[in-house]
Design a protein around this motif. Structure first.
Motif, PDB file in Angstrom:
ATOM      1  N   ASN A  14      -3.553 -10.908  10.368  1.00 30.31           N
ATOM      2  CA  ASN A  14      -3.144  -9.955   9.347  1.00 30.31           C
ATOM      3  C   ASN A  14      -2.441 -10.712   8.223  1.00 30.31           C
ATOM      4  O   ASN A  14      -2.276 -11.938   8.279  1.00 30.31           O
ATOM      5  N   GLY A  42      -4.367  -4.069   7.487  1.00 30.71           N
ATOM      6  CA  GLY A  42      -3.684  -2.918   8.051  1.00 30.71           C
ATOM      7  C   GLY A  42      -2.210  -2.841   7.711  1.00 30.71           C
ATOM      8  O   GLY A  42      -1.625  -1.765   7.722  1.00 30.71           O
ATOM      9  N   HIS A  43      -1.577  -3.997   7.404  1.00 32.52           N
ATOM     10  CA  HIS A  43      -0.151  -4.002   7.096  1.00 32.52           C
ATOM     11  C   HIS A  43       0.113  -3.822   5.611  1.00 32.52           C
ATOM     12  O   HIS A  43       1.253  -3.887   5.175  1.00 32.52           O
ATOM     13  N   THR A  51      -0.683  -1.663   1.754  1.00 30.53           N
ATOM     14  CA  THR A  51      -0.462  -0.312   1.260  1.00 30.53           C
ATOM     15  C   THR A  51      -1.722   0.169   0.561  1.00 30.53           C
ATOM     16  O   THR A  51      -2.689  -0.566   0.422  1.00 30.53           O
ATOM     17  N   GLU A  55      -4.579   3.603  -0.287  1.00 36.11           N
ATOM     18  CA  GLU A  55      -5.328   4.625   0.435  1.00 36.11           C
ATOM     19  C   GLU A  55      -6.344   4.041   1.407  1.00 36.11           C
ATOM     20  O   GLU A  55      -6.783   4.727   2.329  1.00 36.11           O
ATOM     21  N   THR A  56      -6.741   2.804   1.177  1.00 35.96           N
ATOM     22  CA  THR A  56      -7.725   2.184   2.064  1.00 35.96           C
ATOM     23  C   THR A  56      -7.211   0.862   2.612  1.00 35.96           C
ATOM     24  O   THR A  56      -6.432   0.155   1.962  1.00 35.96           O
ATOM     25  N   ILE A  57      -7.641   0.549   3.821  1.00 34.27           N
ATOM     26  CA  ILE A  57      -7.438  -0.776   4.411  1.00 34.27           C
ATOM     27  C   ILE A  57      -8.615  -1.636   3.985  1.00 34.27           C
ATOM     28  O   ILE A  57      -9.772  -1.222   4.098  1.00 34.27           O
ATOM     29  N   HIS A  88     -13.991  -1.488   3.493  1.00 33.21           N
ATOM     30  CA  HIS A  88     -12.958  -0.545   3.061  1.00 33.21           C
ATOM     31  C   HIS A  88     -12.889   0.582   4.080  1.00 33.21           C
ATOM     32  O   HIS A  88     -13.879   1.281   4.314  1.00 33.21           O
ATOM     33  N   GLU A 146     -10.554   3.968   5.551  1.00 31.60           N
ATOM     34  CA  GLU A 146      -9.510   4.934   5.238  1.00 31.60           C
ATOM     35  C   GLU A 146      -8.222   4.582   5.982  1.00 31.60           C
ATOM     36  O   GLU A 146      -8.234   4.319   7.183  1.00 31.60           O
ATOM     37  N   ARG A 147      -7.110   4.568   5.252  1.00 32.17           N
ATOM     38  CA  ARG A 147      -5.810   4.302   5.870  1.00 32.17           C
ATOM     39  C   ARG A 147      -5.233   5.617   6.403  1.00 32.17           C
ATOM     40  O   ARG A 147      -5.071   6.577   5.646  1.00 32.17           O
ATOM     41  N   GLU A 149       2.242   2.704  11.063  1.00 26.88           N
ATOM     42  CA  GLU A 149       1.900   1.513  11.840  1.00 26.88           C
ATOM     43  C   GLU A 149       1.591   1.927  13.269  1.00 26.88           C
ATOM     44  O   GLU A 149       2.202   2.868  13.804  1.00 26.88           O
ATOM     45  N   HIS A 192     -10.660   2.653  14.115  1.00 25.49           N
ATOM     46  CA  HIS A 192     -10.359   3.831  13.284  1.00 25.49           C
ATOM     47  C   HIS A 192     -10.334   5.099  14.135  1.00 25.49           C
ATOM     48  O   HIS A 192      -9.408   5.915  14.027  1.00 25.49           O
TER      49      HIS A 192
END
Length: 253
Positions: free
Chosen positions: A133, A166-167, A169, A171-173, A188, A190-191, A195, A229
């Motif tokens: 990450n 994932g860590h 910010t 709207e998407t990872i 891409h 969706e976030r 955590e 996901h």
């Protein structure tokens, strides 16, 4: 084959790996590398398993069972890395997926400087892919920019680098695969927000499961991301810390 630490909360480590690869149609061969005092909030103590015992376990398993992929998580100490390197060098045809676990999400240490150096100099050059990450990338290289950090690792001999977002910010990872011989590939996702405990373990072990089943690298990454996901969407509130992805979800192969 899985080499990973034991998380007593069941959120990360070897249990996350076992659940993930089983859900994706593989049989896990788990070898514990370290024991921890840990909950869903943090890691407080980590004690490595004797490296010679791990060596004997690996040799015993390899003499009995076909191994189609190897996944590593927390490795305990540099002696364990040396045992693994010796084992992998004799089996260069087996895909090796390395999750370079250094710190817990709560900040607890899972690797000292000797272990980090052993991974950088001896283990990463043997890996098909590492899955750091953003925090791990910077700790490994001192470089905050993921692309520059990946290039620095590859210049030192590392193979493909899947930099996970994932860590971050937004709207998407955004997960980015940096390869030596091709343009980076981006996914891409969706976030969901917040955590989750053990997502890095889940992703890396799911990629290894896909490779063990004969999927291409790209297909294994795509399948693993979809699996993570869905597991996050059904996350379990196990303790007072981070929710745990539900890796027992039914998966259509």
């Amino acid at each position: 084959m899985i080499l990973s630490g034991l998380d007593p909360s069941g959120g990360a480590g070897v249990q996350a790996d076992i659940q993930s690869v089983t859900s994706l149609g593989c049989h896990p061969l788990p070898v514990l590398t370290c024991l921890t005092v840990q909950d869903t909030r943090n890691v407080y103590v980590a004690e490595p398993i004797d490296a010679d015992l791990i060596r004997r376990q690996l040799e015993c398993l390899a003499g009995d069972t076909p191994i189609h992929a190897i996944k590593t998580g927390a490795l305990g100490n540099a002696d364990v890395v040396d045992v693994l390197v010796e084992f992998v060098r004799k089996r260069p045809h087996i895909p090796l997926i390395v999750d370079p676990v250094i710190k817990a999400a709560g900040g607890g240490d899972l690797a000292d400087s000797d272990l980090i150096n052993a991974m950088l100099t001896r283990l990463f050059p043997l890996a098909e892919m590492i899955t750091p990450n953003g925090v791990e990338l910077e700790l490994l290289t001192g470089e905050p920019d993921p692309q520059k950090a990946a290039a620095k690792l590859q210049l030192a001999g590392c193979g493909d680098v899947l930099a996970t977002g994932g860590h971050g910010t937004g709207e998407t990872i955004i997960n980015v695969l940096y390869r030596r011989d091709a343009e980076p590939q981006r996914w891409h996702i969706e976030r969901i927000g917040g955590e989750y405990h053990g997502t890095g373990c889940t992703l890396a072990s799911s990629i290894a499961a896909g490779r063990a089943c004969g999927l291409s690298q790209r297909a294994a990454i795509a399948q693993a991301q979809n699996y993570v996901h869905r597991a996050i969407l059904q996350a379990l509130k196990v303790g007072e810390g981070q929710p745990v992805p539900d890796r027992g979800i039914l998966w259509e192969h």
